[in-house]
Structures are given as structure tokens and as C-alpha cells.
Design a protein around this motif. Structure first.
Motif, short mmCIF file in Angstrom:
data_model
loop_
_atom_site.label_atom_id
_atom_site.label_comp_id
_atom_site.label_asym_id
_atom_site.label_seq_id
_atom_site.Cartn_x
_atom_site.Cartn_y
_atom_site.Cartn_z
N PHE A 195 0.82 -1.21 0.00
CA PHE A 195 0.00 0.00 0.00
C PHE A 195 0.86 1.27 0.00
O PHE A 195 1.92 1.32 0.64
CB PHE A 195 -0.94 0.02 1.21
CG PHE A 195 -1.97 -1.07 1.18
CD1 PHE A 195 -3.07 -0.99 0.35
CD2 PHE A 195 -1.83 -2.20 1.99
CE1 PHE A 195 -4.02 -2.00 0.31
CE2 PHE A 195 -2.77 -3.22 1.96
CZ PHE A 195 -3.87 -3.12 1.12
N VAL A 196 0.38 2.28 -0.69
CA VAL A 196 1.05 3.57 -0.75
C VAL A 196 1.01 4.23 0.62
O VAL A 196 -0.03 4.24 1.29
CB VAL A 196 0.38 4.48 -1.80
CG1 VAL A 196 0.93 5.90 -1.73
CG2 VAL A 196 0.56 3.90 -3.19
N LEU A 197 2.16 4.80 1.04
CA LEU A 197 2.23 5.45 2.35
C LEU A 197 2.46 6.96 2.19
O LEU A 197 1.52 7.73 2.13
CB LEU A 197 3.34 4.80 3.18
CG LEU A 197 3.14 3.32 3.49
CD1 LEU A 197 4.37 2.73 4.19
CD2 LEU A 197 1.89 3.10 4.33
N GLU A 198 3.71 7.39 2.11
CA GLU A 198 4.05 8.81 2.07
C GLU A 198 5.41 8.97 1.43
O GLU A 198 6.11 7.98 1.18
CB GLU A 198 4.06 9.40 3.48
CG GLU A 198 5.10 8.76 4.39
CD GLU A 198 5.05 9.23 5.83
OE1 GLU A 198 4.41 10.25 6.12
OE2 GLU A 198 5.67 8.55 6.68
N GLY A 199 5.84 10.20 1.19
CA GLY A 199 7.20 10.45 0.78
C GLY A 199 8.09 10.61 2.00
O GLY A 199 7.59 10.73 3.13
N PRO A 200 9.41 10.63 1.82
CA PRO A 200 10.30 10.80 2.97
C PRO A 200 10.15 12.15 3.65
O PRO A 200 10.45 12.29 4.83
CB PRO A 200 11.70 10.62 2.37
CG PRO A 200 11.53 10.82 0.91
CD PRO A 200 10.15 10.39 0.57
N THR A 201 9.66 13.16 2.91
CA THR A 201 9.43 14.48 3.50
C THR A 201 8.12 15.08 3.02
O THR A 201 7.96 16.30 3.00
CB THR A 201 10.58 15.45 3.15
OG1 THR A 201 10.64 15.62 1.72
CG2 THR A 201 11.92 14.94 3.66
N SER A 202 7.18 14.23 2.64
CA SER A 202 5.96 14.75 2.01
C SER A 202 4.79 13.80 2.17
O SER A 202 4.94 12.64 2.57
CB SER A 202 6.21 15.00 0.51
OG SER A 202 6.59 13.79 -0.12
N THR A 203 3.60 14.32 1.83
CA THR A 203 2.36 13.55 1.83
C THR A 203 1.94 13.30 0.39
O THR A 203 2.09 14.18 -0.47
CB THR A 203 1.25 14.32 2.56
OG1 THR A 203 1.66 14.59 3.90
CG2 THR A 203 -0.05 13.52 2.59
#
Length: 296
Positions: A195-203
């Protein structure tokens, strides 16, 4: 007025003693001079938390949301609770001290302090923002990378501190180096169960028809401050918003996608895992204009 401002907090938490019983709640110091002990657990263990707050034309954006998230991260790490009134005052004072500019940012940092001392360390740093015009208009190339955790890690393994904004950023930096090796600009984390979560510094934000969506809550990802404002903007245009679990294939099939964050704001995804993604230039331009003009 200065281009870089640093305020050191005397008593970051009302639950711990001040560093100087006779000193003011915070004081401005020279950012170019040493301020942090080499024994501070923030430096030796990454044992601390932070927030980065966008400032547009001298106004802190989503300040109260950032402060709530700051306190939430402290609770997850069992740090002394930040005195939010003191932090808020220091943030606003740092902004006022900063040389005026169109875009700036403020970082708040709270560490556990020197081991055995019992007093946390806290500071507020403010400076001007780099020029993100190109990535906001041309977009970014993104790759998906396995985070190594299931999507329900927040409930199954709370000791892993998923969803806390900690100073332990070695992995977040490593994945950006991996992205560069893959001829990409940024990363979207995917859970080990797909499942898709987030970026290392982003949504992660994506649009499917007239719906603007982001991965669901309880996934061990940050409560996005910018994401909340993206939803407000979308709703002002008559679009519906929501939280949904998504797979990488669903993200690739979206009508448009963005990585959003407090300082870079909304960067449209133009390529995902080497495949082109449509860029909604009109929505992106309107969204970034909205985010830049926000008051808290």
C-alpha cells in the motif's frame, strides 16, 4: 534584520527545570556560533523531534496544526511535553526578526537534552526558502520504494514510532540518494504488504475524477499539515476529498498526483517508476497560490 535567525529556548517544557532560572523564556543567538553540546542526545542518538513550518509573507502557515503534531510526536517519544505557549511565542518572534521575504520557513527542534541532565534542549531556527518554482510547475520524477513495514505497523508495533516526526532521518536521506541513482527526484514509500504510504518528507495526494484523495489514517504516516489545506482548497472547487488505501497501480492510474509538504508546497508527479503521469497544471498553480496566501 537577519537572513538567518536562531532562538534558544530556556525552558522548552514546563515539566522540566529551566536551563537558567533567571533567564527569559528564549533568547536570540548567532546561528553561526556553536550552541549544542556534543553530549546532547539529539546529536548522539537522534533522540528528538522537529517540525518545519512554512512562512508566506511573514505569516506562519498551519501553525496550530504543526504545534499539535509537535506535541503528539513528543508524546510518542515520551519526551517532556513542549510548552506550546513558549514555542509559539518563539516562532512568531523569529519570524518577526527575519528579513522580510516572499517565502521563508521555521524549524522547531526538541531533544531529550544531555543524557542524565533531565532538561530537554529546544530551539527555533528561521530562514528564507529556496526557489521551488521549477518543481512546482514542471513536476518531479518519483520512484516507489518498499518501506519494510506492513501498513498497520502503527497499531501492531507502536514502539517503532511510525507517525512521529523524529530527528532520526538517516533512512529519509538514504532513500533520496537511492532515487538519484534511479534517475528520479523523490520517493513514495510503499508498505511491505503493498500500500502507498508517504514520501520521505511529504504527503501523497492524488485525484481520481472529482475526488482528491490521500492514503488512509492509521498507516504509521504523518498527519499532513499541508494535506489538510489541500483538501480545503479542493473542497472550495466543489471536489470531494477523502482517505483511502491505494496500491502503486492505483496511484499510477490516477488522473494526477502530487507530493505536498510545508516548504516545497505542491509538487506534481510527472513520472512514477519511469512511467509518465499527467500533470494538472491549472489545479497545481491554483493550489500553490492558495497555499502561499494562507493565514493560520
Amino acid at each position: 534584520m537577519a537572513h538567518h535567525v536562531l532562538a534558544i529556548l530556556n525552558q522548552p517544557s514546563a515539566e522540566a527545570a529551566p536551563h537558567d532560572a533567571d533567564a527569559a523564556p528564549f533568547a536570540f543567538v548567532d546561528p553561526s556560533t556553536p550552541q549544542l553540546s556534543v553530549l546532547d542526545l539529539g546529536a548522539t542518538r537522534g533522540d528528538g523531534i522537529f517540525e518545519t513550518i512554512s512562512v508566506g509573507s511573514g505569516r506562519a502557515q498551519a501553525l496550530e496544526h504543526h504545534l499539535r503534531r509537535f506535541a503528539g510526536s513528543a508524546e510518542k517519544l515520551e519526551l517532556p511535553a513542549p510548552d506550546l505557549d513558549v514555542w509559539r511565542a518563539a516562532i512568531l518572534a523569529a519570524i518577526a526578526e527575519l528579513q522580510p521575504g516572499a517565502e521563508s520557513w521555521v524549524k522547531t527542534v526538541l531533544t531529550r537534552g544531555v543524557e542524565g541532565d533531565g532538561r530537554p534542549t529546544g530551539w527555533v531556527y528561521a530562514t528564507h526558502t529556496s526557489d521551488f518554482t521549477r518543481v512546482r510547475t514542471e513536476g518531479i520524477r518519483v520512484v516507489t520504494l518498499d518501506r519494510g513495514y506492513r501498513h498497520d505497523v502503527e497499531s501492531t508495533s507502536p514502539w517503532l514510532l511510525a507517525g512521529a516526526k523524529t530527528l532520526s532521518y538517516a533512512i529519509n536521506r538514504a532513500v533520496l540518494r537511492e532515487a538519484k541513482r534511479r534517475d528520479a527526484d523523490d520517493v513514495v514509500f510503499v508498505s511491505s504488504d503493498g500500500f502507498v504510504l508517504e514520501g520521505p518528507t511529504s504527503t501523497v495526494i492524488y485525484r481520481v475524477g472529482d475526488r482528491v484523495l490521500t492514503p488512509g489514517t492509521g498507516l504509521g504516516i504523518l498527519d499532513g499539515t499541508t494535506q489538510a489545506n489541500v483538501f480545503r482548497y479542493a473542497e472550495s472547487l466543489g471536489l470531494s476529498t477523502g482517505f483511502e488505501l491505494a496500491t502503486p497501480d492505483q496511484l499510477r492510474g490516477a488522473d494526477a498526483a502530487w507530493l505536498v509538504s510545508s516548504v516545497r508546497l505542491a509538487a506534481p508527479v510527472r513520472q512514477l517508476d519511469g512511467q509518465p503521469v499527467a500533470v494538472d497544471a491549472e489545479f497545481t498553480a491554483g493550489l500553490n497560490e492558495y497555499l502561499l496566501g494562507l493565514r493560520d
